[in-house]
Design an enzyme around this catalytic site. Structure first.
Site, PDB file in Angstrom:
ATOM      1  N   ASP A 136       0.878  -1.279  -0.088  1.00  0.00           N
ATOM      2  CA  ASP A 136       0.111  -0.097  -0.150  1.00  0.00           C
ATOM      3  C   ASP A 136       0.897   1.223   0.081  1.00  0.00           C
ATOM      4  O   ASP A 136       1.654   1.588   0.859  1.00  0.00           O
ATOM      5  CB  ASP A 136      -0.936  -0.043   1.383  1.00  0.00           C
ATOM      6  CG  ASP A 136      -2.051   1.147   1.268  1.00  0.00           C
ATOM      7  OD1 ASP A 136      -2.096   1.660   0.028  1.00  0.00           O
ATOM      8  OD2 ASP A 136      -2.688   1.435   2.227  1.00  0.00           O
TER       9      ASP A 136
ATOM     10  N   ASP B  65      -2.263   6.422  -6.214  1.00  0.00           N
ATOM     11  CA  ASP B  65      -2.592   5.580  -5.025  1.00  0.00           C
ATOM     12  C   ASP B  65      -2.600   4.102  -5.471  1.00  0.00           C
ATOM     13  O   ASP B  65      -3.739   3.824  -6.254  1.00  0.00           O
ATOM     14  CB  ASP B  65      -3.822   5.993  -4.503  1.00  0.00           C
ATOM     15  CG  ASP B  65      -3.926   5.181  -2.805  1.00  0.00           C
ATOM     16  OD1 ASP B  65      -2.959   4.966  -2.285  1.00  0.00           O
ATOM     17  OD2 ASP B  65      -5.121   4.833  -2.735  1.00  0.00           O
TER      18      ASP B  65
END
Length: 485
Positions: free
Chosen positions: A154, A353
């Site tokens: 992440d 992202d």
């Protein structure tokens, strides 16, 4: 915009580390990718990519990884429920990212009024959770002897951690829980250590050893000992003394993953911990049974579209780019500078992202992109929208007949005149088992003035290698990184 743009320089020649990423794939019939035949997808390279093609073949340390479907069974009865979960996660994640930025701006302003040189610690903030349904897993070795674990990779998370014995409470995970007492390389950190002090308010030190707490919202959290450990990238290489969290009190399911691999841009982020000069990933299709790779210190492919990597001086956790417009069939929809640039107050801008599924733009920008797309997509059979609560995907098409033409061309336009072409698979997302696809962009009608950040999601990144050059402050996007099998 007050961040200086650095000139593009070649990537340094250094050792390369690779973690192979696996997407959580789904094989419950009839909601697998085979519902819409793979033949049409292969003809157009629209929606299914089968095998990741590495960007570098020399001096590479690699690790093979099993698909998530063979490890964790997901609790969905139909494909639409899965999509709803992904999109609900997107909305929650966007809100939390905006909240983090607002909190950083407010904290910076309060501290700056007293002590001008004080910077905000990004770990003061809650980390947005990449829900397993829309994220990617890295399988990585920890300790000596090596034990392997699946961690959620992440870019929005800072701390790397995994569940450790003893733990109370523990959540159910697919791998055995790590026992630090069985590792000869596990070493506690003191409260005075640089790694511990870099945690900011996420350290809970009253006495040694250093402890951390990572909060993700929705009662997801991990708390435990912050320590150093050996991290292995398969049998061909390892890095010693990497700071990781050893979670003894953990709440939330985290999709059955053992923890989080935090790729964020802070001193405690994984790239910094292994002193990586760059990292890159190549994301396979969400519903593919393939795997892809996460690389550290590797050079980008030669065809990469390289653009400036912008760091927000108020919160260094996230990776921003200056996306100035979207071009559809040659018609450019411009994004105002007030939206694509980070303001002097630290708000706004557009970040990249790995944990968000679809791209979110300011509402008026989205409307312009949508209307332009509809104008050039008249040959595609229209379908009703897909409503998932707070945001509706309002531009959808029935592709059950597997049309082979009629798809508009689309590209991202970046500061400096750089153009990145997108495949239909990068701008349309499948939302049900029958073949309905929707435009993979959204706008937020519920934004308030402080929630101004836009997010480029992983649908727009799939099928390309995305390289974050942390030394030279550039991001490279290399399309067509998969070959058909």
């Amino acid at each position: 915009m007050y961040m200086a743009r650095k000139a593009q320089r070649p990537f340094p020649s250094v050792n390369i580390f690779i973690i192979v990423l696996s997407f959580f794939s789904f094989t419950l019939s009839p909601f697998s990718p085979q519902v819409v035949s793979a033949s049409a997808f292969k003809r157009l390279q629209l929606f299914s990519t089968e095998e990741a093609q590495p960007s570098s073949t020399s001096s590479v340390l690699s690790l093979s990884l099993h698909p998530h479907s063979s490890i964790i069974k997901l609790p969905y009865d139909n494909y639409s429920d899965l999509v709803l979960s992904r999109l609900a996660s997107d909305r929650a994640r966007a809100k939390l990212i905006n909240s983090n930025i607002e909190r950083a701006v407010s904290t910076f302003n309060r501290r700056h009024a007293v002590k001008p040189d004080v910077q905000v610690q990004p770990e003061d903030l809650k980390t947005p959770l990449t829900h397993s349904e829309g994220g990617y897993l890295a399988r990585i070795g920890v300790g000596r002897p090596v034990k392997e674990f699946h961690l959620i990779a992440d870019t929005g998370s800072q701390i790397t951690w995994l569940q450790c014995l003893p733990c109370d409470p523990c959540y159910e995970q697919s791998d055995p829980i790590f026992d630090p007492s069985g590792s000869s390389s596990f070493s506690s950190l003191s409260c005075a250590s640089q790694e511990c002090t870099s945690l900011g308010k996420n350290q809970n030190c009253k006495a040694d050893p250093c402890t951390y707490k990572a909060s993700y919202g929705d009662n997801f959290s991990s708390m435990g000992e912050f320590a150093t450990e050996t991290v292995s990238f398969g049998s061909s290489g390892s890095v010693d003394k990497v700071a990781i969290g050893c979670g003894h009190t953990n709440q939330g399911g985290f999709g059955g993953a053992a923890g989080i691999l935090g790729l964020g841009g802070t001193p405690v982020g994984f790239p910094s911990q292994i002193t990586a000069t760059s990292f890159s990933y190549c994301l396979v299709d969400m519903d593919s049974n393939s795997f892809s790779s996460l690389e550290f210190n590797s050079a980008p492919p030669g065809d990469s579209v390289v653009v400036p990597l912008i760091i927000n001086p108020r919160i260094e956790a996230y990776y921003y780019v200056e996306l100035t417009g979207v071009t559809i069939n040659g018609e450019k929809v411009s994004i105002p500078a007030s939206d694509y640039q980070i303001g002097e107050d630290g708000r706004g801008g557009i970040l990249v992202d790995s944990g968000t599924t679809i791209t979110e733009f300011p509402t008026q920008v989205y409307y312009s992109v949508r209307d332009t797309f509809v104008k050039y997509a008249r040959a595609l059979p229209p379908a009703s929208g897909f409503d998932y609560g707070p945001v509706k995907l309002d531009t959808c098409y029935d592709l059950s007949s597997e049309p082979t033409d009629g798809y508009p061309t689309m590209s991202f336009e970046f500061y400096g005149g750089k153009t990145l072409s997108l495949r239909p698979a990068n701008y349309l997302i499948r939302v049900d088992a029958s073949g309905k696809h929707c435009l993979a962009f959204t706008g937020s009608s519920e934004r308030v003035s402080s929630e101004r950040v836009s997010i480029i999601g992983n649908i727009q990144q799939q099928g390309m290698r995305v390289t974050y050059d942390l030394t030279n402050k550039v991001i490279g996007f290399s399309p067509n990184q998969y070959k058909q099998s």
